[in-house]
Motif scaffolding. Structure first.
Motif, PDB file in Angstrom:
ATOM      1  N   LEU A   1       0.831  -1.210   0.000  1.00  0.00           N
ATOM      2  CA  LEU A   1       0.000   0.000   0.000  1.00  0.00           C
ATOM      3  C   LEU A   1       0.861   1.253   0.000  1.00  0.00           C
ATOM      4  CD1 LEU A   1      -2.790  -0.898   2.609  1.00  0.00           C
ATOM      5  CD2 LEU A   1      -3.102  -0.460   0.170  1.00  0.00           C
ATOM      6  N   GLN A   2       1.889   1.259   0.835  1.00  0.00           N
ATOM      7  CA  GLN A   2       2.780   2.411   0.922  1.00  0.00           C
ATOM      8  C   GLN A   2       3.470   2.639  -0.412  1.00  0.00           C
ATOM      9  OE1 GLN A   2       6.346   2.553   0.965  1.00  0.00           O
ATOM     10  NE2 GLN A   2       6.335   4.763   1.360  1.00  0.00           N
ATOM     11  N   GLY A   3       3.930   1.574  -1.031  1.00  0.00           N
ATOM     12  CA  GLY A   3       4.597   1.696  -2.327  1.00  0.00           C
ATOM     13  C   GLY A   3       3.655   2.205  -3.406  1.00  0.00           C
ATOM     14  N   ASP A   4       2.427   1.690  -3.411  1.00  0.00           N
ATOM     15  CA  ASP A   4       1.444   2.152  -4.394  1.00  0.00           C
ATOM     16  C   ASP A   4       1.131   3.635  -4.197  1.00  0.00           C
ATOM     17  OD1 ASP A   4       1.352  -0.406  -5.408  1.00  0.00           O
ATOM     18  OD2 ASP A   4      -0.572  -0.918  -4.467  1.00  0.00           O
ATOM     19  N   LEU A   5       0.932   4.018  -2.941  1.00  0.00           N
ATOM     20  CA  LEU A   5       0.634   5.426  -2.665  1.00  0.00           C
ATOM     21  C   LEU A   5       1.812   6.316  -3.043  1.00  0.00           C
ATOM     22  CD1 LEU A   5      -1.230   7.613  -1.615  1.00  0.00           C
ATOM     23  CD2 LEU A   5      -0.401   7.122   0.706  1.00  0.00           C
ATOM     24  N   TYR A   6       3.019   5.875  -2.688  1.00  0.00           N
ATOM     25  CA  TYR A   6       4.208   6.655  -3.051  1.00  0.00           C
ATOM     26  C   TYR A   6       4.289   6.831  -4.571  1.00  0.00           C
ATOM     27  CZ  TYR A   6       8.897   7.763  -4.393  1.00  0.00           C
ATOM     28  OH  TYR A   6       9.963   8.346  -5.006  1.00  0.00           O
ATOM     29  N   ASN A   7       4.070   5.753  -5.317  1.00  0.00           N
ATOM     30  CA  ASN A   7       4.145   5.848  -6.778  1.00  0.00           C
ATOM     31  C   ASN A   7       3.108   6.819  -7.332  1.00  0.00           C
ATOM     32  OD1 ASN A   7       6.310   4.123  -7.095  1.00  0.00           O
ATOM     33  ND2 ASN A   7       5.029   2.298  -7.217  1.00  0.00           N
ATOM     34  N   GLN A   8       1.891   6.755  -6.802  1.00  0.00           N
ATOM     35  CA  GLN A   8       0.847   7.688  -7.255  1.00  0.00           C
ATOM     36  C   GLN A   8       1.236   9.128  -6.944  1.00  0.00           C
ATOM     37  OE1 GLN A   8      -2.075   7.260  -8.971  1.00  0.00           O
ATOM     38  NE2 GLN A   8      -1.271   5.205  -9.367  1.00  0.00           N
ATOM     39  N   MET A   9       1.710   9.341  -5.723  1.00  0.00           N
ATOM     40  CA  MET A   9       2.108  10.695  -5.336  1.00  0.00           C
ATOM     41  C   MET A   9       3.289  11.184  -6.164  1.00  0.00           C
ATOM     42  SD  MET A   9       1.689  10.479  -1.209  1.00  0.00           S
ATOM     43  CE  MET A   9       2.232  12.165  -0.933  1.00  0.00           C
ATOM     44  N   SER A  10       4.211  10.299  -6.438  1.00  0.00           N
ATOM     45  CA  SER A  10       5.375  10.672  -7.233  1.00  0.00           C
ATOM     46  C   SER A  10       4.951  11.065  -8.652  1.00  0.00           C
ATOM     47  CB  SER A  10       6.368   9.512  -7.262  1.00  0.00           C
ATOM     48  OG  SER A  10       7.500   9.860  -8.013  1.00  0.00           O
TER      49      SER A  10
ATOM     50  N   LEU B   1       2.183  12.317  -9.516  1.00  0.00           N
ATOM     51  CA  LEU B   1       1.451  13.578  -9.453  1.00  0.00           C
ATOM     52  C   LEU B   1       2.306  14.725  -8.909  1.00  0.00           C
ATOM     53  CD1 LEU B   1      -1.896  12.144  -8.042  1.00  0.00           C
ATOM     54  CD2 LEU B   1      -1.453  12.931 -10.390  1.00  0.00           C
ATOM     55  N   ASN B   2       3.611  14.469  -8.812  1.00  0.00           N
ATOM     56  CA  ASN B   2       4.566  15.457  -8.278  1.00  0.00           C
ATOM     57  C   ASN B   2       4.175  15.945  -6.884  1.00  0.00           C
ATOM     58  OD1 ASN B   2       6.250  15.420 -10.555  1.00  0.00           O
ATOM     59  ND2 ASN B   2       4.820  16.775 -11.621  1.00  0.00           N
ATOM     60  N   MET B   3       3.664  15.037  -6.079  1.00  0.00           N
ATOM     61  CA  MET B   3       3.274  15.382  -4.711  1.00  0.00           C
ATOM     62  C   MET B   3       4.313  14.935  -3.691  1.00  0.00           C
ATOM     63  SD  MET B   3      -0.695  14.401  -4.497  1.00  0.00           S
ATOM     64  CE  MET B   3      -1.956  15.559  -4.940  1.00  0.00           C
ATOM     65  N   TYR B   4       5.352  14.321  -4.151  1.00  0.00           N
ATOM     66  CA  TYR B   4       6.358  13.804  -3.236  1.00  0.00           C
ATOM     67  C   TYR B   4       7.723  14.093  -3.833  1.00  0.00           C
ATOM     68  CZ  TYR B   4       8.497  10.674   0.165  1.00  0.00           C
ATOM     69  OH  TYR B   4       9.223  10.163   1.198  1.00  0.00           O
ATOM     70  N   THR B   5       8.545  14.729  -3.059  1.00  0.00           N
ATOM     71  CA  THR B   5       9.891  15.019  -3.525  1.00  0.00           C
ATOM     72  C   THR B   5      10.782  13.839  -3.188  1.00  0.00           C
ATOM     73  OG1 THR B   5       9.520  17.359  -3.099  1.00  0.00           O
ATOM     74  CG2 THR B   5      11.810  16.647  -3.396  1.00  0.00           C
ATOM     75  N   ALA B   6      11.186  13.170  -4.214  1.00  0.00           N
ATOM     76  CA  ALA B   6      12.038  12.003  -4.018  1.00  0.00           C
ATOM     77  C   ALA B   6      13.430  12.435  -3.602  1.00  0.00           C
ATOM     78  CB  ALA B   6      12.107  11.195  -5.306  1.00  0.00           C
ATOM     79  N   PRO B   7      14.117  11.598  -2.850  1.00  0.00           N
ATOM     80  CA  PRO B   7      15.494  11.934  -2.496  1.00  0.00           C
ATOM     81  C   PRO B   7      16.360  12.000  -3.741  1.00  0.00           C
ATOM     82  CG  PRO B   7      14.933   9.715  -1.784  1.00  0.00           C
ATOM     83  CD  PRO B   7      13.692  10.321  -2.342  1.00  0.00           C
ATOM     84  N   GLY B   8      17.517  12.629  -3.600  1.00  0.00           N
ATOM     85  CA  GLY B   8      18.438  12.739  -4.721  1.00  0.00           C
ATOM     86  C   GLY B   8      18.898  11.377  -5.214  1.00  0.00           C
ATOM     87  N   LYS B   9      19.394  11.378  -6.429  1.00  0.00           N
ATOM     88  CA  LYS B   9      19.855  10.117  -7.000  1.00  0.00           C
ATOM     89  C   LYS B   9      21.111   9.639  -6.296  1.00  0.00           C
ATOM     90  CE  LYS B   9      17.762  10.888 -11.410  1.00  0.00           C
ATOM     91  NZ  LYS B   9      17.726  10.402 -12.741  1.00  0.00           N
ATOM     92  N   ALA B  10      21.202   8.343  -6.168  1.00  0.00           N
ATOM     93  CA  ALA B  10      22.364   7.734  -5.525  1.00  0.00           C
ATOM     94  C   ALA B  10      23.266   7.137  -6.593  1.00  0.00           C
ATOM     95  CB  ALA B  10      21.911   6.631  -4.573  1.00  0.00           C
TER      96      ALA B  10
END
Length: 130
Positions: A56-65, A67-76
């Motif tokens: 569920l968390q992964g699905d929600l994160y993907n949806q938010m990402s 929709l540009n609602m979540y700022t992902a951490p920098g690339k590693a």
């Protein structure tokens, strides 16, 4: 979500961030419960709840990402990620060796036959960055 007067109770982004944070907290608590469980059936239930909540968390994160609602951490850097994976594998091997020494290799928590080894759920198209 709207309040009774028709105005937004909370911005969608804030509401979803709250839900996302609560899912993370829930996973931590289920994980703790699983590790503290003495009964294999209860442990299995908490393991299943943990995995369902992670999905569920992964699905929600993907949806938010998306929709540009979540700022992902920098690339590693790929080499840093590979190094962390290698360190985690070494730690896992040491833990398994320790458990086998203490249980004589007949522990109840050995990897079941036919169960695939965990694979990362993030796929990279760029061999340099993740």
């Amino acid at each position: 979500m709207y309040a009774q007067n028709g105005t937004a109770f909370m911005a969608d982004e804030d509401l979803l961030n709250t839900v996302l944070a609560d899912l993370k907290r829930t996973v931590r608590e289920y994980t703790t419960a699983a590790t503290e469980s003495n009964c294999p059936t209860v442990r299995r239930v908490f393991n299943d709840l943990t995995m369902d909540t992670l999905r569920l968390q992964g699905d929600l994160y993907n949806q938010m990402s998306q929709l540009n609602m979540y700022t992902a951490p920098g690339k590693a850097l790929r080499q840093d990620v590979d190094k962390q994976i290698q360190t985690a594998h070494q730690t896992q091997a040491k833990c398994q060796q320790f458990v086998q020494q203490k249980t004589g290799g007949a522990g109840a928590y050995n990897q079941a036959a036919g169960v695939p080894v965990h694979q990362p759920n993030v796929q990279s198209h760029n061999p340099y960055y993740m």
